[in-house]
Design a protein around this motif. Structure first.
Motif, PDB file in Angstrom:
ATOM      1  N   TRP B  45       0.860  -1.190   0.000  1.00  0.00           N
ATOM      2  CA  TRP B  45       0.000   0.000   0.000  1.00  0.00           C
ATOM      3  C   TRP B  45       0.891   1.232   0.000  1.00  0.00           C
ATOM      4  CZ3 TRP B  45      -5.029   0.293  -0.752  1.00  0.00           C
ATOM      5  CH2 TRP B  45      -5.679   1.530  -0.477  1.00  0.00           C
ATOM      6  N   ASP B  46       0.956   1.921  -1.100  1.00  0.00           N
ATOM      7  CA  ASP B  46       1.840   3.081  -1.117  1.00  0.00           C
ATOM      8  C   ASP B  46       1.089   4.332  -1.563  1.00  0.00           C
ATOM      9  OD1 ASP B  46       1.436   2.689  -3.767  1.00  0.00           O
ATOM     10  OD2 ASP B  46       3.415   1.853  -4.165  1.00  0.00           O
ATOM     11  N   ASP B  47       1.847   5.403  -1.737  1.00  0.00           N
ATOM     12  CA  ASP B  47       1.250   6.683  -2.103  1.00  0.00           C
ATOM     13  C   ASP B  47       0.452   6.595  -3.399  1.00  0.00           C
ATOM     14  OD1 ASP B  47       1.921   8.082   0.003  1.00  0.00           O
ATOM     15  OD2 ASP B  47       3.496   9.308  -0.934  1.00  0.00           O
ATOM     16  N   TYR B  48       1.019   5.837  -4.346  1.00  0.00           N
ATOM     17  CA  TYR B  48       0.362   5.742  -5.643  1.00  0.00           C
ATOM     18  C   TYR B  48      -1.046   5.183  -5.490  1.00  0.00           C
ATOM     19  CZ  TYR B  48      -0.819   3.800 -10.203  1.00  0.00           C
ATOM     20  OH  TYR B  48      -1.469   3.476 -11.355  1.00  0.00           O
ATOM     21  N   TRP B  50      -2.931   5.184  -2.873  1.00  0.00           N
ATOM     22  CA  TRP B  50      -3.760   6.172  -2.182  1.00  0.00           C
ATOM     23  C   TRP B  50      -4.305   7.201  -3.169  1.00  0.00           C
ATOM     24  CZ3 TRP B  50      -7.042   7.053   1.046  1.00  0.00           C
ATOM     25  CH2 TRP B  50      -6.932   6.703   2.391  1.00  0.00           C
ATOM     26  N   ARG B  51      -3.372   7.702  -4.017  1.00  0.00           N
ATOM     27  CA  ARG B  51      -3.762   8.727  -4.979  1.00  0.00           C
ATOM     28  C   ARG B  51      -4.853   8.219  -5.906  1.00  0.00           C
ATOM     29  NH1 ARG B  51       1.440  10.594  -6.197  1.00  0.00           N
ATOM     30  NH2 ARG B  51       1.383   9.422  -8.140  1.00  0.00           N
ATOM     31  N   ARG B  54      -8.155   7.919  -4.087  1.00  0.00           N
ATOM     32  CA  ARG B  54      -8.707   9.259  -3.853  1.00  0.00           C
ATOM     33  C   ARG B  54      -9.277   9.848  -5.140  1.00  0.00           C
ATOM     34  NH1 ARG B  54      -4.440  11.291  -0.526  1.00  0.00           N
ATOM     35  NH2 ARG B  54      -3.645  12.190  -2.446  1.00  0.00           N
ATOM     36  N   ARG B 241       0.236  -5.560  -7.622  1.00  0.00           N
ATOM     37  CA  ARG B 241      -0.428  -4.280  -7.483  1.00  0.00           C
ATOM     38  C   ARG B 241      -1.864  -4.380  -8.012  1.00  0.00           C
ATOM     39  NH1 ARG B 241       2.610   0.901  -8.995  1.00  0.00           N
ATOM     40  NH2 ARG B 241       2.909   0.816  -6.742  1.00  0.00           N
TER      41      ARG B 241
END
Lengths: 236, 541
Positions: B45-48, B50-51, B54, B241
């Motif tokens: 689970w990384d920033d990508y 999350w983005r 969102r 992923r």
């Protein structure tokens, strides 16, 4: 001599393939029943008076004033339908309140008038109920309460109690008759039941194929009239 | 005993259908879960992520607010004007966007709103340095979503507004209500009853939007979960992923559907006497001009991209395209996949319907019977929880794990396309089946007509229009689908939408426009033909 409360002079209206033509004069304070076969133009007659239909020709006067060109909201008339007299999503009190102000701007005095009108029709304590939670008779009582707060001199009723049983219908007619006396209103009621006319109406008009064929004291109309169409309607 | 043996074939058919559904869904779910477990750290689970999550929610919220918010004045204006020249064609036009493949619409929208589109040219005539905002990214996604969903929402709202009983309008005119009071006391309450359902539907459609985001979205800043799954599988070769994304998607749709069920309470309706409508708020000149402008703007918004697409199609090298072997191959592949998927979808839908009905008619009550009826009833809606990309990702991972690669690709695409259309087909066939059963069950039982004879003599003649319509919708949906085929497509398996996407990718815009026009014509022929046929039989009755 006072003006008639309702006067239709040579009012013509084309409904589908029937050319209707109404002449009618109702004295102030009369309680007039309108009877006649289905499709004869009883409802159209009320709609013309209330302004929901526009005549092709002729003049409609209310209390001596020509209202032929006035929109429904400007006429001194309240009309009750057979159904859907209330907004289903608004409670009893709001439904009555709309009779005072269509934007629902109510003063303290207005709230009192609503309360007393509801009291008059026997619905004190029903303020916050929704129409769906009321019986058919209670819904029409709310509509009558709204007619009371509107306080217009003419009350038109289009088969308002047709969906109710005989006993309840008589009770509602009595209520209308009491209101009629108290407020000195001119009342027109369309009905399919000759006994409704006998029970409450001082005078009765017989409408057939878009014309007022006869109008008289109720008992006189039923007993002495020698009109074949009326006999055919009553006896079959 | 006679009833039992008569009902058995139907129940068997439904069981096979359910087993098939379960296999497809369980296969995807198991494959994804196993891969997730077996991929060490790959799907973290990384920033990508999350983005992406969102952005998926954010664009769906914005699209819903814009579509539904703008639909309110449009629906109100159309509902206020019961009679005006072109009202019928306008409502037809409003039904068009959903019948057209998303890819086709995207091309038309770029033609109108793109950097060198019609709007930019029009602006240049007025202002010297007028330039349109970049259409690629959130702007374009929102434009396309509003294009699809504004007419849909408006049509649903008009339905709600036209259900207002005529007496309410008479009452309003007697009470002397103005436009403001009418909106507050009559129109808004009628709309409010339908609004949660409408907004929920639009939100779901925007969450699951794949083609629009793939073509108009730009890079990691404007990517939704569905597109990210596709990119992870086809470009980054990062199944880990994709698995995480697919499971997030599954959780999200499940939550949304659970919420949606609570949101869409059925509105209380009172049947109304059928009387002509007399509205007090329609006569004023200002209102007429305002309504006219709102209607004209909405019509322009919908019709311009369609005209633009037609115009660029006339400039397309049709002769050259029709001379290309790959184009013919794509057309034939599309038609074959579409027809097969439609047949599969209808068969499945029908088997579920008759099985549930047969089980209901079996004597006695038991938990398995109730369970079976429920499974048949809700099986068709499961595809809403597991969208095509989820199933596609699951089977992609599974088949690659088995080393099968693209050998089974056509079968998977057909299956996913067929399942995708299942909710729509059920909505068409369900009521038709129910009314045929109500009309025929007792009569056929008393006459002893059953099985093939009943189907041939009693049911099929009545149901044929519904089947035709269901087939047309399912096939049109499959023809326009890009989701499944984007995952499984290859040189051996190219459909029209995939070919269009490839030509767009290599900037052969004229080719893309020509092919999109062909695709649009195929879909329109199907839908209009089926609707004509249905209307004809209705008149004949």
């Amino acid at each position: 001599m006072t003006n008639p409360a309702i006067k239709l002079s040579d009012v013509s209206f084309d409904y589908e393939d029937m050319a209707m033509r109404f002449d009618l004069a109702v004295a102030p304070g009369d309680f007039l029943a309108i009877i006649g076969p289905s499709g004869s133009g009883k409802t159209t007659l009320l709609n013309l008076i209330a302004g929901f239909e526009t005549p092709a020709g002729g003049h409609i006067e209310l209390d001596g004033l020509d209202v032929t060109a006035l929109p429904p909201g400007m006429r001194p008339v309240t009309m009750l339908f057979q159904d859907h007299n209330l907004f289903a999503h608004l409670d009893v009190k709001t439904n009555v309140g709309l009779g005072i102000s269509p934007a629902l701007k109510l003063t303290a005095a207005d709230h009192e008038r609503i309360a007393s009108a509801l009291n008059r029709v026997g619905l004190t304590g029903f303020e916050r109920r929704l129409p769906g939670q009321l019986s058919g008779g209670e819904r029409q009582r709310v509509a009558l309460a709204r007619a009371l707060v509107r306080d217009k001199p003419v009350l038109l009723l289009d088969e308002p109690f047709a969906a109710l049983g005989p006993a309840l219908r008589r009770e509602m007619l009595d209520l209308v008759a009491e209101i009629h006396r108290e407020r000195a209103m001119t009342v027109l009621i369309v009905t399919h039941q000759p006994e409704d006319a006998r029970h409450a109406a001082t005078r009765t008009a017989f409408v057939n194929r878009g014309r007022v064929l006869a109008m008289d004291e109720t008992e006189a109309l039923f007993t002495t009239a020698n009109i074949p169409e009326l006999a055919g309607y009553l006896i079959g | 005993m006679a009833t039992r043996s008569r009902n058995l074939p139907a129940i068997l058919a439904g069981s096979i259908g359910l087993a098939g559904l379960a296999t497809v869904m369980a296969g995807a779910l198991v494959a994804l879960t196993l891969t997730a477990v077996a991929t060490p750290g790959g799907g973290s689970w990384d920033d990508y992520l999350w983005r992406v999550v969102r952005f998926t929610l954010w664009q769906a919220v914005l699209s819903t607010v814009l579509s539904v918010g703008l639909a309110i004045p449009v629906a109100r204006a159309i509902a206020r004007r019961r009679v005006f020249p072109g009202r019928g064609p306008l409502l037809r036009l409003f039904a068009l966007p959903l019948a057209l493949p998303a890819l086709v619409v995207v091309l038309g929208i770029v033609d109108v709103w793109g950097r060198h589109g019609w709007a930019a040219k029009g602006l240049a005539l007025l202002v010297d340095d007028g330039s349109m905002p970049n259409i690629y990214g959130l702007t374009g996604i929102l434009l396309a979503h509003v294009f699809f969903n504004l007419p849909l929402a408006a049509r649903l709202m008009i339905m709600h507004l036209e259900r207002i009983p005529g007496e309410n309008w008479r009452l309003a005119s007697q009470l002397g209500m103005g436009a403001g009071a009418i909106f507050r006391f009559i129109e808004w309450p009628a709309l409010r009853a339908g609004l949660p359902g409408i907004a929920g539907l639009v939100f779901m459609l925007c969450i699951a939007s794949f083609t629009v985001v793939l073509t108009l979205g730009g890079g990691p800043a404007a990517t939704t979960i569905e597109v990210a799954i596709y990119q992870a599988l086809r470009f980054d070769f990062d199944p880990g992923r994709a698995v995480i994304l697919a499971l997030v998607q599954l959780g999200m749709t499940a939550v949304l559907i659970a919420l949606g069920m609570r949101l869409t309470m059925p509105a209380v309706t009172t049947p109304s006497l059928n009387r002509p409508i007399l509205r007090p708020d329609c006569a004023k000149l200002a209102g007429r001009v305002g309504d006219g402008m709102v209607i004209a703007l909405a019509a322009l918004f919908i019709v311009l991209p369609l005209i633009a697409l037609t115009v660029s199609a006339t400039a397309a090298p049709m002769g050259k395209l029709l001379g290309e072997a790959i184009v013919w191959q794509a057309i034939l592949t599309s038609l074959a996949i579409g027809a097969t998927a439609a047949v599969l979808c209808i068969t499945l839908a029908w088997s579920l319907l008759i099985a549930a009905h047969a089980a209901k008619r079996m004597p006695g009550t038991s938990w398995w019977k109730a369970g079976f009826i429920m499974a048949c009833g809700s099986g068709g809606s499961l595809i809403l929880v597991m969208p095509p990309i989820f199933l596609g990702a699951g089977w992609f991972v599974l088949l690659h794990g088995l080393g099968e690669g693209f050998a089974l690709a056509p079968a998977v695409v057909v299956t996913i396309n067929g399942l995708m259309a299942l909710p729509y087909t059920l909505r068409i066939l369900g009521p038709a089946h129910a009314s045929a059963a109500a009309d025929h069950d007792r009569l056929c039982d008393s006459l002893g007509i059953s099985g093939w004879n009943r189907w041939r003599l009693a049911d099929w003649p009545v149901l044929r229009p519904a089947f035709g319509l269901a087939f047309a919708f399912a096939m049109a949906l499959s023809l326009g689908d890009l989701g499944a085929v984007a995952l499984f497509g290859s040189e051996d398996l190219t459909t029209l939408p995939l070919l269009i996407l490839q030509r767009m990718g290599s900037y052969r815009t004229a080719d893309a426009a020509g092919l999109a026009f062909m695709l649009a014509i195929f879909c329109l022929i199907l839908i209009i033909g089926a609707e004509r046929a249905t209307a004809k039989t209705d008149n004949g009755r």
